[in-house]
Design a protein around this motif. Structure first.
Motif, PDB file in Angstrom:
ATOM      1  N   PRO A 219       0.822  -1.209   0.000  1.00 22.90           N
ATOM      2  CA  PRO A 219       0.000   0.000   0.000  1.00 22.90           C
ATOM      3  C   PRO A 219       0.866   1.273   0.000  1.00 22.90           C
ATOM      4  CG  PRO A 219      -0.469  -1.398   1.928  1.00 22.90           C
ATOM      5  CD  PRO A 219       0.666  -2.021   1.205  1.00 22.90           C
ATOM      6  N   ARG A 220       0.462   2.227  -0.809  1.00 19.40           N
ATOM      7  CA  ARG A 220       1.235   3.471  -0.947  1.00 19.40           C
ATOM      8  C   ARG A 220       1.504   4.157   0.398  1.00 19.40           C
ATOM      9  NH1 ARG A 220      -1.996   6.414  -4.513  1.00 19.40           N
ATOM     10  NH2 ARG A 220      -3.320   6.786  -2.695  1.00 19.40           N
ATOM     11  N   PHE A 221       0.429   4.340   1.180  1.00 19.55           N
ATOM     12  CA  PHE A 221       0.589   5.083   2.436  1.00 19.55           C
ATOM     13  C   PHE A 221       1.416   4.274   3.444  1.00 19.55           C
ATOM     14  CE2 PHE A 221      -1.615   7.250   6.238  1.00 19.55           C
ATOM     15  CZ  PHE A 221      -0.796   8.364   6.160  1.00 19.55           C
ATOM     16  N   GLY A 222       1.251   2.964   3.401  1.00 23.79           N
ATOM     17  CA  GLY A 222       2.057   2.101   4.281  1.00 23.79           C
ATOM     18  C   GLY A 222       3.548   2.242   3.986  1.00 23.79           C
ATOM     19  N   LEU A 223       3.885   2.286   2.716  1.00 18.07           N
ATOM     20  CA  LEU A 223       5.288   2.474   2.329  1.00 18.07           C
ATOM     21  C   LEU A 223       5.794   3.843   2.784  1.00 18.07           C
ATOM     22  CD1 LEU A 223       5.185   0.979  -1.283  1.00 18.07           C
ATOM     23  CD2 LEU A 223       6.514   0.063   0.644  1.00 18.07           C
ATOM     24  N   ALA A 224       4.961   4.883   2.582  1.00 14.30           N
ATOM     25  CA  ALA A 224       5.383   6.239   2.963  1.00 14.30           C
ATOM     26  C   ALA A 224       5.630   6.315   4.470  1.00 14.30           C
ATOM     27  CB  ALA A 224       4.317   7.254   2.542  1.00 14.30           C
ATOM     28  N   LEU A 225       4.746   5.674   5.258  1.00 14.54           N
ATOM     29  CA  LEU A 225       4.902   5.714   6.714  1.00 14.54           C
ATOM     30  C   LEU A 225       6.108   4.902   7.163  1.00 14.54           C
ATOM     31  CD1 LEU A 225       1.161   5.362   7.831  1.00 14.54           C
ATOM     32  CD2 LEU A 225       2.533   7.447   7.666  1.00 14.54           C
ATOM     33  N   THR A 226       6.352   3.773   6.506  1.00 10.93           N
ATOM     34  CA  THR A 226       7.516   2.946   6.846  1.00 10.93           C
ATOM     35  C   THR A 226       8.806   3.716   6.585  1.00 10.93           C
ATOM     36  OG1 THR A 226       6.261   0.977   6.260  1.00 10.93           O
ATOM     37  CG2 THR A 226       8.657   0.745   6.388  1.00 10.93           C
ATOM     38  N   LYS A 227       8.811   4.389   5.441  1.00  8.60           N
ATOM     39  CA  LYS A 227       9.995   5.196   5.097  1.00  8.60           C
ATOM     40  C   LYS A 227      10.222   6.293   6.138  1.00  8.60           C
ATOM     41  CE  LYS A 227      11.963   7.865   1.293  1.00  8.60           C
ATOM     42  NZ  LYS A 227      12.114   7.876  -0.165  1.00  8.60           N
ATOM     43  N   MET A 228       9.147   6.984   6.500  1.00  7.12           N
ATOM     44  CA  MET A 228       9.260   8.033   7.524  1.00  7.12           C
ATOM     45  C   MET A 228       9.753   7.451   8.844  1.00  7.12           C
ATOM     46  SD  MET A 228       5.880  10.420   7.027  1.00  7.12           S
ATOM     47  CE  MET A 228       6.259  11.505   8.400  1.00  7.12           C
ATOM     48  N   ALA A 229       9.215   6.290   9.216  1.00  6.54           N
ATOM     49  CA  ALA A 229       9.584   5.684  10.504  1.00  6.54           C
ATOM     50  C   ALA A 229      11.087   5.410  10.555  1.00  6.54           C
ATOM     51  CB  ALA A 229       8.801   4.389  10.706  1.00  6.54           C
ATOM     52  N   ILE A 230      11.608   4.852   9.472  1.00  3.91           N
ATOM     53  CA  ILE A 230      13.034   4.501   9.483  1.00  3.91           C
ATOM     54  C   ILE A 230      13.906   5.748   9.371  1.00  3.91           C
ATOM     55  CG2 ILE A 230      14.847   3.241   8.256  1.00  3.91           C
ATOM     56  CD1 ILE A 230      12.705   1.068   7.713  1.00  3.91           C
TER      57      ILE A 230
END
Ligand code: ZN
Length: 279
Positions: A219-230
């Protein structure tokens, strides 16, 4: 005029390619500006889920332009990534400090924060300013002929403007990498954890395409949040502060070089830098 950055979309993947192959994709501001436009185009396109960055010709990129006919180091340019005021007519250390804060450090930080996954597909040379482009991508996949180097200590400068070396290599290897200024082959870069995978040259594109296609199913937003988290975790581990602190030392070195020799890169040129990574 040829496009300095090529842009193609295949399925959910945008393929960006640095396109100054006659100069090993040396980065002048014109090229960095074109790259920024390409990244933003990919962000704005809902059909694009993943971005791949590569280099045309024999190399990924040999770094910042220190000697091609298209070198635009003294030219003014519209701000790319920061609100800094115009730099080109400023005296002393001010011009270089402002210029690099925007075109080098500012753009790197902007690209690292792009909300979609990015993959650097590296072959041949990834040297000095080239490292900055690869490091701000989320993943780095290299071919077995790729090599990495930051020889700028030869210029009296403590590494490139985006000083992530201790974070991507670990402190001990970062010192070896910088003190020696020589080549690190893809296998060694993999062992340090600096890159994700090494694949044969002929299967590099297929490998990256398969990786990108799989990521694109998330999912697009899931990827964006994962990237932000790391990225946020990395900043809390000290990356952001270390880069800021070293940016000051980097410009002390540029200013020292200018005072001592009237040459802000310590009298080095393409040939002497090439020699440093070939020896
Ligand atoms: Zn610099």
């Amino acid at each position: 005029m040829t496009d300095l950055v090529l842009y193609e979309v295949h399925g959910p993947v945008a393929w960006l390619q640095l396109n100054r192959p006659e100069f090993a994709n040396a980065q002048n501001v014109a090229l960095l500006s074109a790259l920024d436009a390409a990244f933003l185009r990919a962000m704005a396109d809902d059909a694009v889920a993943v971005v791949v960055l590569s280099g045309a010709g024999k190399h990924f990129t040999a770094g910042h332009d220190i000697g091609t006919p298209g070198r635009d180091i003294d030219k003014p340019f519209d701000r790319l990534a920061t609100p800094w005021y115009p730099h080109a007519d400023k005296p002393g250390a001010e011009a270089a400090f402002v210029r690099e804060a925007d075109a080098y450090l500012g753009l790197c930080r902007r690209w690292r924060a792009l909300p979609k996954p990015t993959i650097a597909m590296v072959h041949g040379a990834c040297v000095a300013g080239g490292l900055m482009l690869a490091w701000v991508c989320d993943l780095i996949v290299a071919s077995d002929d790729a090599f990495f180097a930051d020889p700028v200590v030869k210029m009296g400068i403590p590494g490139v403007e985006y000083f992530a070396h201790p974070f991507v290599l670990g402190p001990r290897k970062a010192k070896e990498f910088l003190y020696l200024g020589g080549r690190m082959k893809a296998d060694e870069a993999l062992a340090t954890g600096m890159i994700n995978r090494v694949v044969p040259r002929e299967s590099l594109r297929d490998e990256v395409a398969a990786m990108a296609a799989r990521i694109a199913t998330m999912p697009r937003f899931g990827l964006a949040l994962t990237k932000m988290a790391i990225n946020q975790a990395e900043d809390r581990m000290g990356l952001r502060d270390a880069v800021d602190a070293t940016y000051g030392l980097h410009h002390l070195a540029h200013a020292h070089n200018t005072l001592a020799s009237d040459n802000y890169i310590g009298g080095q040129d393409v040939q002497s830098m090439k020699k440093q990574i070939e020896d």
